[in-house]
Design an enzyme around this catalytic site. Structure first.
Site, PDB file in Angstrom:
ATOM      1  N   CYS A 129      42.913  51.149  44.091  1.00 20.52           N
ATOM      2  CA  CYS A 129      42.444  49.980  43.329  1.00 20.52           C
ATOM      3  C   CYS A 129      42.686  48.635  44.021  1.00 20.52           C
ATOM      4  O   CYS A 129      41.763  47.814  44.065  1.00 20.52           O
ATOM      5  CB  CYS A 129      43.006  49.990  41.911  1.00 20.52           C
ATOM      6  SG  CYS A 129      44.712  50.518  41.740  1.00 20.52           S
ATOM      7  N   HIS A 249      45.050  43.726  38.553  1.00 20.82           N
ATOM      8  CA  HIS A 249      45.820  43.419  39.754  1.00 20.82           C
ATOM      9  C   HIS A 249      45.424  42.042  40.292  1.00 20.82           C
ATOM     10  O   HIS A 249      44.243  41.671  40.274  1.00 20.82           O
ATOM     11  CB  HIS A 249      45.539  44.437  40.866  1.00 20.82           C
ATOM     12  CG  HIS A 249      46.040  45.818  40.587  1.00 20.82           C
ATOM     13  ND1 HIS A 249      46.911  46.122  39.566  1.00 20.82           N
ATOM     14  CD2 HIS A 249      45.797  46.996  41.238  1.00 20.82           C
ATOM     15  CE1 HIS A 249      47.173  47.425  39.592  1.00 20.82           C
ATOM     16  NE2 HIS A 249      46.507  47.968  40.593  1.00 20.82           N
TER      17      HIS A 249
END
Length: 349
Positions: A129, A249
């Site tokens: 990711c 994130h």
């Protein structure tokens, strides 16, 4: 055509549930969806487009009649069952690290290297990711000015470690606020000897430590970036930090371009038009990417673009993306959509 028969492996997990949501929103023609998980989760009832769907236990014959299988149930499960799915005629998009660095398996972010899909042999890997959002932000810049070096520091949400980590953050935060003791069980790594508090406490460890002092998460960012960009000469280094955020994130990225003439204004103009990117870069009005605003969205948000004041041809940017969507579930479904559009959603003979 009436649509594809699709399987979701790891359907009850943090990413699996979002894969179901992304399939519901997808342009992919779908005839049926089979939800698969471990024996422990079999029998649970989830919904797909308003219809109750019973989760089935994952076995090799689960893939009989399946044309597309999305995997997100851990590397061990993928290594065991992905070849079984391909053998039965399914194209697999795998969200684990099991096959990412296999030279025969395309590692794909559609905005960056869609052409690699044509080389698949029934199996496509979804990158890690934090790698995904970084290459989405940097690839338009690389095309325009080249890239020599990347230095990234990530601030990664606990959802990257699964549903148990999300619950640990919630329970631990409440315990700290209440002045109570709490014994962490999951973070930074569930299988590690030691576990540390994540509430109000960033942890500079994601995945296990390698012999060179880097964590495996950092190793993945370094090597996946080079594979996706098809350039082993780009110098990449990373520091990956788990932070007390549930979803999305954030990354601080320093990079050096290889061609002269780049300016912050030119980079903003490039990113303004880049696929999958939303530019949020207006310091005068305090506009920059934020995790709480990126959560639940498919785009990669980019801002804080500025030149390095110490080195020529070097710049900084800040990017944020929902790690469970663009970092996992949406990128997987996006790959499937592109396979369909390119007539590649089939196992080569």
């Amino acid at each position: 055509m009436n649509g594809y028969h699709v399987a979701v492996v790891g359907a009850t997990g943090a990413v699996g549930t979002r894969m179901i949501q992304m399939l519901e929103q997808s342009t992919l023609p779908i005839a049926s969806v089979k939800l698969l998980a471990s024996k422990r989760s079999a029998g649970k009832v989830l919904q797909f487009k308003g219809q109750d769907t019973v989760v089935e236990e994952l076995v090799p014959d689960s893939f009989k009649g399946i044309e597309l299988a999305l995997f997100s149930a851990g590397g061990g499960v993928s290594k065991k069952f992905a070849p079984e799915a391909v053998k039965r005629g399914a194209v697999v998009v795998d969200n684990t690290s099991a096959f990412r660095m296999d030279p025969a398996v395309p590692l794909v972010v559609p905005e960056v290297n869609e052409a690699a899909l044509a080389q698949h042999h029934g199996l496509i890997a979804n990158p890690n990711c934090p790698t995904i959002q970084m290459v989405v932000a940097l690839e338009p810049i690389r095309k325009a000015f080249g890239l020599k070096k990347i230095v990234v520091t990530t601030m990664q949400a606990v959802s990257g470690a699964g549903n148990r980590a999300i619950q640990e953050l919630r329970d631990e935060t409440q315990a700290v606020l209440d002045g109570q003791d709490y014994e962490p069980q999951v973070l930074p790594v569930a299988g590690a000897q030691k576990h540390y508090q994540i509430a109000f406490n960033p942890l500079a460890q994601i995945d296990v430590f390698e012999e060179d002092g880097y964590t495996h998460e950092e190793w993945k960012m370094i090597h996946e970036t080079k594979k996706i960009m098809a350039d082993q000469n780009i110098q990449v280094t990373a520091t990956c930090v788990r932070v007390p955020v549930a979803v999305a994130h954030s990354e601080s990225v320093w990079f050096e371009v290889s061609q002269k003439g780049a300016t912050a204004a030119k980079l903003r103009a490039i990113l303004q038009k880049a696929p999958g990117v939303v530019l949020e870069d207006d310091p005068e009005n305090q506009i920059f990417p934020q995790a709480v605003q990126a959560a639940g969205k498919k785009a990669t948000f980019v801002g804080r673009i500025r030149p390095d004041q110490e080195q020529a041809d070097a710049f900084h940017l800040y990017c944020v993306a929902d790690n469970l969507l663009k970092g996992a579930a949406w990128n997987s479904v996006q790959i499937a959509e592109r396979l369909h559009a390119l007539n590649l959603l089939r196992v080569p003979k």
